[in-house]
Every structure is written in C-alpha cells, then in structure tokens.
Design a protein around this motif. Sequence first.
Motif, mmCIF file in Angstrom:
data_model
loop_
_atom_site.group_PDB
_atom_site.id
_atom_site.type_symbol
_atom_site.label_atom_id
_atom_site.label_comp_id
_atom_site.label_asym_id
_atom_site.label_seq_id
_atom_site.Cartn_x
_atom_site.Cartn_y
_atom_site.Cartn_z
ATOM 1 N N TYR A 6 31.922 31.534 32.110
ATOM 2 C CA TYR A 6 30.975 32.370 32.843
ATOM 3 C C TYR A 6 29.544 31.888 32.639
ATOM 4 C CZ TYR A 6 34.887 35.657 33.180
ATOM 5 O OH TYR A 6 36.091 36.247 33.420
ATOM 6 N N SER A 7 29.220 31.507 31.413
ATOM 7 C CA SER A 7 27.868 31.019 31.130
ATOM 8 C C SER A 7 27.594 29.694 31.825
ATOM 9 C CB SER A 7 27.669 30.852 29.630
ATOM 10 O OG SER A 7 27.848 32.087 28.984
ATOM 11 N N LEU A 8 28.580 28.813 31.857
ATOM 12 C CA LEU A 8 28.403 27.540 32.546
ATOM 13 C C LEU A 8 28.244 27.731 34.057
ATOM 14 C CD1 LEU A 8 30.869 25.175 30.651
ATOM 15 C CD2 LEU A 8 28.363 25.119 30.635
ATOM 16 N N CYS A 9 28.934 28.692 34.620
ATOM 17 C CA CYS A 9 28.764 29.001 36.045
ATOM 18 C C CYS A 9 27.350 29.497 36.317
ATOM 19 C CB CYS A 9 29.782 30.035 36.492
ATOM 20 S SG CYS A 9 31.461 29.423 36.594
ATOM 21 N N ALA A 10 26.830 30.340 35.451
ATOM 22 C CA ALA A 10 25.457 30.834 35.621
ATOM 23 C C ALA A 10 24.448 29.700 35.497
ATOM 24 C CB ALA A 10 25.166 31.928 34.596
ATOM 25 N N VAL A 49 28.034 38.872 35.856
ATOM 26 C CA VAL A 49 29.417 38.620 35.418
ATOM 27 C C VAL A 49 29.470 38.459 33.912
ATOM 28 C CG1 VAL A 49 31.335 36.989 35.518
ATOM 29 C CG2 VAL A 49 30.162 37.636 37.615
ATOM 30 N N VAL A 50 28.527 37.720 33.354
ATOM 31 C CA VAL A 50 28.488 37.541 31.895
ATOM 32 C C VAL A 50 28.285 38.888 31.205
ATOM 33 C CG1 VAL A 50 27.170 36.515 29.997
ATOM 34 C CG2 VAL A 50 27.692 35.157 32.022
ATOM 35 N N ILE A 51 27.360 39.691 31.728
ATOM 36 C CA ILE A 51 27.120 41.005 31.133
ATOM 37 C C ILE A 51 28.364 41.880 31.255
ATOM 38 C CG2 ILE A 51 25.786 43.136 31.385
ATOM 39 C CD1 ILE A 51 23.418 41.340 32.245
ATOM 40 N N ASP A 52 28.982 41.860 32.441
ATOM 41 C CA ASP A 52 30.127 42.733 32.707
ATOM 42 C C ASP A 52 31.355 42.346 31.892
ATOM 43 O OD1 ASP A 52 31.693 44.691 33.884
ATOM 44 O OD2 ASP A 52 32.080 43.532 35.687
ATOM 45 N N LYS A 53 31.653 41.067 31.823
ATOM 46 C CA LYS A 53 32.897 40.623 31.184
ATOM 47 C C LYS A 53 32.774 40.320 29.698
ATOM 48 C CE LYS A 53 35.235 40.626 34.999
ATOM 49 N NZ LYS A 53 36.268 41.596 35.237
ATOM 50 N N VAL A 54 31.569 39.931 29.248
ATOM 51 C CA VAL A 54 31.436 39.473 27.858
ATOM 52 C C VAL A 54 30.632 40.449 27.002
ATOM 53 C CG1 VAL A 54 30.576 37.604 26.393
ATOM 54 C CG2 VAL A 54 31.616 37.076 28.595
ATOM 55 N N LEU A 55 29.433 40.791 27.441
ATOM 56 C CA LEU A 55 28.546 41.576 26.590
ATOM 57 C C LEU A 55 28.917 43.051 26.540
ATOM 58 C CD1 LEU A 55 25.121 39.941 27.514
ATOM 59 C CD2 LEU A 55 26.596 39.461 25.567
ATOM 60 N N VAL A 56 29.211 43.644 27.704
ATOM 61 C CA VAL A 56 29.527 45.072 27.768
ATOM 62 C C VAL A 56 30.797 45.254 28.599
ATOM 63 C CG1 VAL A 56 28.584 47.363 28.225
ATOM 64 C CG2 VAL A 56 27.025 45.471 27.805
ATOM 65 N N ASP A 60 31.695 49.066 34.007
ATOM 66 C CA ASP A 60 32.145 48.386 35.218
ATOM 67 C C ASP A 60 30.946 48.088 36.113
ATOM 68 O OD1 ASP A 60 33.727 47.337 37.216
ATOM 69 O OD2 ASP A 60 34.126 49.294 38.122
ATOM 70 N N LEU A 61 30.623 46.817 36.261
ATOM 71 C CA LEU A 61 29.518 46.388 37.112
ATOM 72 C C LEU A 61 30.016 45.712 38.386
ATOM 73 C CD1 LEU A 61 27.087 44.894 34.443
ATOM 74 C CD2 LEU A 61 26.978 47.132 35.519
ATOM 75 N N SER A 62 31.251 45.958 38.757
ATOM 76 C CA SER A 62 31.821 45.235 39.899
ATOM 77 C C SER A 62 31.112 45.561 41.205
ATOM 78 C CB SER A 62 33.318 45.525 40.018
ATOM 79 O OG SER A 62 33.540 46.905 40.232
ATOM 80 N N ILE A 63 30.683 46.798 41.401
ATOM 81 C CA ILE A 63 29.958 47.146 42.631
ATOM 82 C C ILE A 63 28.630 46.403 42.688
ATOM 83 C CG2 ILE A 63 28.859 49.031 43.908
ATOM 84 C CD1 ILE A 63 31.890 49.117 43.992
ATOM 85 N N TRP A 64 27.915 46.359 41.572
ATOM 86 C CA TRP A 64 26.635 45.650 41.537
ATOM 87 C C TRP A 64 26.822 44.159 41.759
ATOM 88 C CZ3 TRP A 64 22.523 48.398 42.165
ATOM 89 C CH2 TRP A 64 22.513 49.710 41.736
#
Length: 85
Positions: A6-10, A49-56, A60-64
């Motif tokens: 995820y970080s490499l994609c960002a 995505v990094v925040i949603d899947k890794v940090l917190v 659920d941040l899928s809508i954002w």
Amino acid sequence: MGAIIYSLCALTSLLCAVLLFRSYASFRHRILLWSGLSFSILFINNGLVVIDKVLVPTVDLSIWRLVCALVALMPLLYGLIWEED
C-alpha cells in the motif's frame, strides 16, 4: 506485507504526479496538468488506503476512498474531453 505494498502504491502515485507536473512546467501541454492533478488525488486515495487498512483497521473509510477515486478521475476526464491540441 500489505503495508509495504500500500505504501509503495502511494509513493508511486506521488512520483507520477511529480513527474507529470515537471513535464507540464517544461512543455506546457495541458493534458500533463490534468494527469498530474489526477495522480495527486490518487496519491491521497492511496494514503486513505494505508490509513484504512494499516493504521486504523477498525474504521471503515471505504466510502471516502471511493469518493476520492471518483474525484481523481474527473480532472483527467475533463482534460481528455475538452482540451484540444
């Protein structure tokens, strides 16, 4: 492993945005500007995505993320439809 991907994609989105803006500064082709704006917003999307899947992962941040991806496509779509060269 997912955090690294995820970080490499960002970082890849950020690098693409920087390179597109640099090319726009040199050549002044408007499609480079619209593409750079699109990749800048995609960088924000990948950051979400990094925040949603890794940090917190409990939030659920899928809508954002989906709204951000939709907004990211709009400058590129505008540039492809309305810009003439």
